[in-house]
Design an enzyme around this catalytic site. Structure first.
Site, short mmCIF file in Angstrom:
data_model
loop_
_atom_site.label_atom_id
_atom_site.label_comp_id
_atom_site.label_asym_id
_atom_site.label_seq_id
_atom_site.Cartn_x
_atom_site.Cartn_y
_atom_site.Cartn_z
N ASP A 16 0.55 -1.13 -0.36
CA ASP A 16 0.02 -0.02 0.16
C ASP A 16 0.62 1.14 -0.25
O ASP A 16 2.00 1.53 0.03
CB ASP A 16 -0.89 0.70 1.10
CG ASP A 16 -0.08 0.10 2.69
OD1 ASP A 16 0.74 0.27 2.87
OD2 ASP A 16 -0.37 -1.03 2.94
N LYS A 59 -4.31 0.52 -3.07
CA LYS A 59 -5.56 -0.58 -2.89
C LYS A 59 -6.36 0.71 -2.03
O LYS A 59 -6.03 1.79 -1.67
CB LYS A 59 -4.98 -1.56 -1.83
CG LYS A 59 -4.19 -1.33 -0.15
CD LYS A 59 -4.06 -2.70 0.36
CE LYS A 59 -3.49 -1.75 2.46
NZ LYS A 59 -2.83 -3.03 2.56
#
Length: 312
Positions: free
Chosen positions: A170, A193
């Site tokens: 992420d 994400k």
């Protein structure tokens, strides 16, 4: 006041505490930590701790609330027994994901836990890889924040993986992944994400080249395994030849180990901040010990020496 160094443990991870004590060449302090018949936590310290430098080793892992109460009550017992200083050694800090409000009428539980630890009587905290570094600021007492990435990077480097690329699962972990990349001499890729709800993640896009490379996903913790598995699938779909994973804290909630065992991950590397069940090995989970690092940090704190060398 003789300032003796004493190490005690609750029931969260006694094996890690025992290993830390062996590295320090001392015995664990004697204490009864259990429950009364009504379910309340029972603590009785058997050693004299008056004037001593006490370290309580207790990650607040599952069951989180129970292990947190053990920690708080042990700290209170040492304070009332006239310990000179009490350091809460929390290899894994529970409630760390609840460090901010994401919507209205939500608590900031990580701050509440910090308040409880201070109120119980802790003089300082020693922890490792907080999910949100800002949690250090929640404490009104000194916090020493260790990092596991050098240990994990050393292990990955010894594997001598062909054409490695480090992947952040992420955008929030880019800094962590970049430092890891520098340690092993690899490229960098980033997966973007979104989380439609807690403990679920959806991959939106990826930045970086992974085709024909060995991907190493680097994160601070693995909880349900959903993020990790989806990231691995994305990497393989983009042409990665193999996927490994590294994380400091292996929480492995619910059926995470089963999902990882059924995934295409070659190996998942975690530390022993949280004790792992025997089934972890069958899921190709490798555990690296952080006991020597914690032992060195404890000795440096005890002798009032700098910990900066441990962070490099």
């Amino acid at each position: 006041m003789d300032g003796r160094l004493l190490i005690f443990t609750g029931n969260a991870n006694p094996a890690l505490a025992q290993e830390i004590a062996r590295n320090l060449r001392i015995n664990l302090g004697r204490a009864l930590v259990g429950t009364f018949k009504n379910g309340e936590t029972r603590v009785k310290i058997h050693d004299n701790v008056r004037g001593c430098d006490v370290f309580v080793i207790q990650p607040t892992c599952t069951p989180v609330d129970h292990h947190l109460m053990e920690l708080l009550i042990m700290i209170d017992a040492f304070r009332r027994a006239s310990a000179a200083r009490v350091t809460a050694v929390i290899p894994y800090y529970g409630y760390a994901k609840q460090e901010k409000k994401t919507s209205g009428r939500e608590p900031i539980s990580a701050k509440l836990v910090a308040n409880l630890i201070r109120t119980a009587g802790a003089d300082r905290v020693l922890t490792m890889d907080l999910h949100a570094p800002a949690i250090e600021g929640f404490f009104d007492i000194p916090v020493d924040h260790l990092q596991a990435s050098p240990l994990l990077a050393d292990y990955i480097r010894e594997l001598n993986l062909p054409n490695p690329v480090v992947v952040s699962p992420d955008t929030g972990g880019v800094g962590r992944a970049n430092r890891f990349r520098e340690r092993i001499g690899a490229g960098l890729a980033i997966i973007a994400k979104q989380r439609p709800e807690p403990d679920t993640a959806e991959v939106i896009e990826m930045v970086g080249e992974v085709e024909g490379k060995t991907a190493i996903i680097v994160d601070d913790m693995i909880s349900t395994g959903g993020t990790l598995i989806e990231a691995a699938q994305t990497l393989l779909a983009r042409g990665a030849r193999a996927v490994y994973a590294c994380a400091t804290h292996g929480i492995f909630a619910e059926n995470a180990l089963q999902l990882i065992a059924e995934s295409d991950l070659v190996e998942t590397v975690v530390t022993n901040t949280i004790p792992q069940p025997p089934t972890a090995a069958a899921a190709r989970v490798r555990t690296i010990s952080v006991a020597p690092l914690f032992a060195e940090a404890i000795m440096r704190i005890h002798k009032d020496l700098s910990l900066s060398a441990l962070f490099s």
